[in-house]
Design a protein around this motif. Sequence first.
Motif, PDB file in Angstrom:
ATOM      1  N   TRP A  32      52.367  33.766  38.557  1.00 36.84           N
ATOM      2  CA  TRP A  32      51.878  33.309  39.816  1.00 36.84           C
ATOM      3  C   TRP A  32      52.321  34.256  40.873  1.00 36.84           C
ATOM      4  CZ3 TRP A  32      48.044  30.150  40.169  1.00 36.84           C
ATOM      5  CH2 TRP A  32      47.737  29.027  39.263  1.00 36.84           C
ATOM      6  N   TYR A  33      53.119  35.053  40.687  1.00 40.03           N
ATOM      7  CA  TYR A  33      53.670  35.958  41.394  1.00 40.03           C
ATOM      8  C   TYR A  33      52.579  37.037  41.804  1.00 40.03           C
ATOM      9  CZ  TYR A  33      58.318  34.299  41.035  1.00 40.03           C
ATOM     10  OH  TYR A  33      59.667  33.413  41.238  1.00 40.03           O
ATOM     11  N   PHE A  34      52.177  37.624  40.462  1.00 40.33           N
ATOM     12  CA  PHE A  34      50.908  38.595  40.643  1.00 40.33           C
ATOM     13  C   PHE A  34      49.649  37.888  40.921  1.00 40.33           C
ATOM     14  CE2 PHE A  34      47.593  40.939  38.370  1.00 40.33           C
ATOM     15  CZ  PHE A  34      47.663  42.037  38.960  1.00 40.33           C
ATOM     16  N   GLY A  35      49.404  36.577  40.506  1.00 44.43           N
ATOM     17  CA  GLY A  35      48.277  35.896  40.962  1.00 44.43           C
ATOM     18  C   GLY A  35      48.211  35.626  42.560  1.00 44.43           C
ATOM     19  N   ALA A 107      31.979  42.402  47.934  1.00 43.39           N
ATOM     20  CA  ALA A 107      32.706  41.273  47.706  1.00 43.39           C
ATOM     21  C   ALA A 107      32.816  40.620  46.114  1.00 43.39           C
ATOM     22  CB  ALA A 107      32.110  40.236  48.654  1.00 43.39           C
ATOM     23  N   LEU A 108      31.764  40.898  45.526  1.00 47.26           N
ATOM     24  CA  LEU A 108      31.784  40.440  44.214  1.00 47.26           C
ATOM     25  C   LEU A 108      32.724  41.221  43.275  1.00 47.26           C
ATOM     26  CD1 LEU A 108      30.972  38.411  41.986  1.00 47.26           C
ATOM     27  CD2 LEU A 108      28.703  39.754  41.336  1.00 47.26           C
ATOM     28  N   ALA A 109      32.702  42.383  43.530  1.00 47.36           N
ATOM     29  CA  ALA A 109      33.480  43.685  42.770  1.00 47.36           C
ATOM     30  C   ALA A 109      34.809  43.472  43.135  1.00 47.36           C
ATOM     31  CB  ALA A 109      32.981  45.100  43.234  1.00 47.36           C
ATOM     32  N   ILE A 110      35.214  43.155  44.280  1.00 47.62           N
ATOM     33  CA  ILE A 110      36.600  42.653  44.738  1.00 47.62           C
ATOM     34  C   ILE A 110      37.328  41.371  43.797  1.00 47.62           C
ATOM     35  CG2 ILE A 110      38.063  41.841  46.451  1.00 47.62           C
ATOM     36  CD1 ILE A 110      36.310  43.627  48.422  1.00 47.62           C
ATOM     37  N   LEU A 111      36.465  40.441  43.901  1.00 50.08           N
ATOM     38  CA  LEU A 111      36.819  39.183  43.236  1.00 50.08           C
ATOM     39  C   LEU A 111      36.951  39.434  41.741  1.00 50.08           C
ATOM     40  CD1 LEU A 111      34.736  36.727  45.641  1.00 50.08           C
ATOM     41  CD2 LEU A 111      37.241  37.318  45.454  1.00 50.08           C
ATOM     42  N   ILE A 112      35.741  40.012  41.312  1.00 53.34           N
ATOM     43  CA  ILE A 112      35.989  40.354  39.861  1.00 53.34           C
ATOM     44  C   ILE A 112      37.130  41.030  39.253  1.00 53.34           C
ATOM     45  CG2 ILE A 112      34.753  41.589  37.889  1.00 53.34           C
ATOM     46  CD1 ILE A 112      32.122  40.849  39.068  1.00 53.34           C
ATOM     47  N   ALA A 113      37.540  42.254  40.191  1.00 52.51           N
ATOM     48  CA  ALA A 113      38.664  43.037  39.869  1.00 52.51           C
ATOM     49  C   ALA A 113      39.871  42.115  39.838  1.00 52.51           C
ATOM     50  CB  ALA A 113      38.730  44.121  40.877  1.00 52.51           C
ATOM     51  N   ALA A 114      40.130  41.495  40.901  1.00 47.74           N
ATOM     52  CA  ALA A 114      41.237  40.555  41.276  1.00 47.74           C
ATOM     53  C   ALA A 114      41.322  39.484  40.022  1.00 47.74           C
ATOM     54  CB  ALA A 114      41.210  40.082  42.440  1.00 47.74           C
ATOM     55  N   HIS A 115      40.324  38.812  39.975  1.00 42.17           N
ATOM     56  CA  HIS A 115      40.117  38.001  38.679  1.00 42.17           C
ATOM     57  C   HIS A 115      40.774  38.619  37.331  1.00 42.17           C
ATOM     58  CE1 HIS A 115      39.595  33.776  36.705  1.00 42.17           C
ATOM     59  NE2 HIS A 115      38.486  34.632  36.099  1.00 42.17           N
ATOM     60  N   GLY A 116      40.022  39.749  37.113  1.00 43.16           N
ATOM     61  CA  GLY A 116      40.163  40.424  35.949  1.00 43.16           C
ATOM     62  C   GLY A 116      41.516  40.772  35.536  1.00 43.16           C
ATOM     63  N   LEU A 117      41.945  41.530  36.685  1.00 37.91           N
ATOM     64  CA  LEU A 117      43.574  42.081  36.618  1.00 37.91           C
ATOM     65  C   LEU A 117      44.468  40.779  36.242  1.00 37.91           C
ATOM     66  CD1 LEU A 117      43.744  44.748  39.386  1.00 37.91           C
ATOM     67  CD2 LEU A 117      43.648  45.053  36.980  1.00 37.91           C
ATOM     68  N   TYR A 118      44.161  39.627  36.746  1.00 37.70           N
ATOM     69  CA  TYR A 118      45.276  38.550  36.515  1.00 37.70           C
ATOM     70  C   TYR A 118      45.186  38.283  35.202  1.00 37.70           C
ATOM     71  CZ  TYR A 118      46.795  33.628  36.443  1.00 37.70           C
ATOM     72  OH  TYR A 118      47.527  32.516  36.432  1.00 37.70           O
ATOM     73  N   TRP A 119      43.810  37.986  34.598  1.00 35.94           N
ATOM     74  CA  TRP A 119      43.877  37.513  33.257  1.00 35.94           C
ATOM     75  C   TRP A 119      44.389  38.709  32.179  1.00 35.94           C
ATOM     76  CZ3 TRP A 119      43.784  32.863  31.336  1.00 35.94           C
ATOM     77  CH2 TRP A 119      43.229  31.935  32.076  1.00 35.94           C
TER      78      TRP A 119
END
Length: 260
Positions: A32-35, A107-119
Motif C-alpha cells: 500500500w505504500y507504493f500503491g 490521461a489513460l496512459a498515466i493511469l495504465i502506467a500507474a496501475h500496471g506498475l502497482y501490479w
Amino acid sequence: MSAARWDDLKIRMISGALMALAGMVAVFLGGWYFGALAVLAAGLMVWELAGMMGAGQAAVPLGTLAAVSLFSASMIPPGAAQLLLLAAPLAGACAIRCDRLIFAAYALAILIAAHGLYWFRLENGGVWLFWLILVVIASDVGGYFAGRLIGGPKFWPRVSPKKTWSGTIAGWIGAAIVGAVFISFTTAGIDLIWISALVALASQLGDITESAIKRRKGVKDSSRLIPGHGGLLDRFDGLLGAALMMLLVALFVTVPSVRI
C-alpha cells in the motif's frame, strides 16, 4: 564555457534526487505504500494535464476521479479494473473543448502506467522497478551532460529545442550500462542491455510528448506544484514513457523473479 548552460543543474539535481529517493523508498516498501504513491502521483498528473488542456474548474474533479478510479481498480482483478481506468479520460474528453483525444489518450496512459506498475511490483518484486528508475535517471543525466558538453544537431528541434542527438545517444549508453550492471546479480540475459536502451528511448519520447503538449497549449510548465521547477508531469514524463515500454516488453518477455 558559459555558466548559464549549467544554471539549472543544482535545482534539477536536488528535485530529482528527492523525488527519486521518495520513489525508491515506496518501491522498497511495496504494498500500500507504493500503491498510495501511485494513486497520488497519477491523480496529480491528471489534474495537471487537465489544467494544461483548459479544463478550468473541472481540473480538480478530474484529478480526483482519476485517483479514486485508480484506487478502486487496485481492489479488483486487473481485467475488470481496466474499465474503471476509462472514467477520468472519458469524463475529461467531455469537459474539455479542444484536443479531447489528446487529453483522453494521455490521461489513460498515466493511469495504465500507474496501475500496471502497482501490479508489476506485487508480482515481480521491487528490483525491476529500481532498474526502471535507474534507467530513467541514467538516460536523463547522460543526456543532460552530453547535450551541454558535446552539443551538436538537435534531435527534434520543432518539439524539443534543447534535446540533441549527442544527449539522446548518451542516454541510451547510460541505460545500457545500468542493464549490464543488473545482469551481474540477476538471472536476466544479455537482452537486458538492449531492452534498457529501448526503455531509455521510450523515456526520451515521453519527455518529448509532454513538451509537444506544452508547446501546443502555450505553457511553460505543467503546474507550479514543485517550487521553482514545474509540476509532476515535468519530472515524471520520462518515467511515464519508460514504464509503458517496460510493461509492454513484459507482455512478451519472461521477467526473472528477483525478490528484495
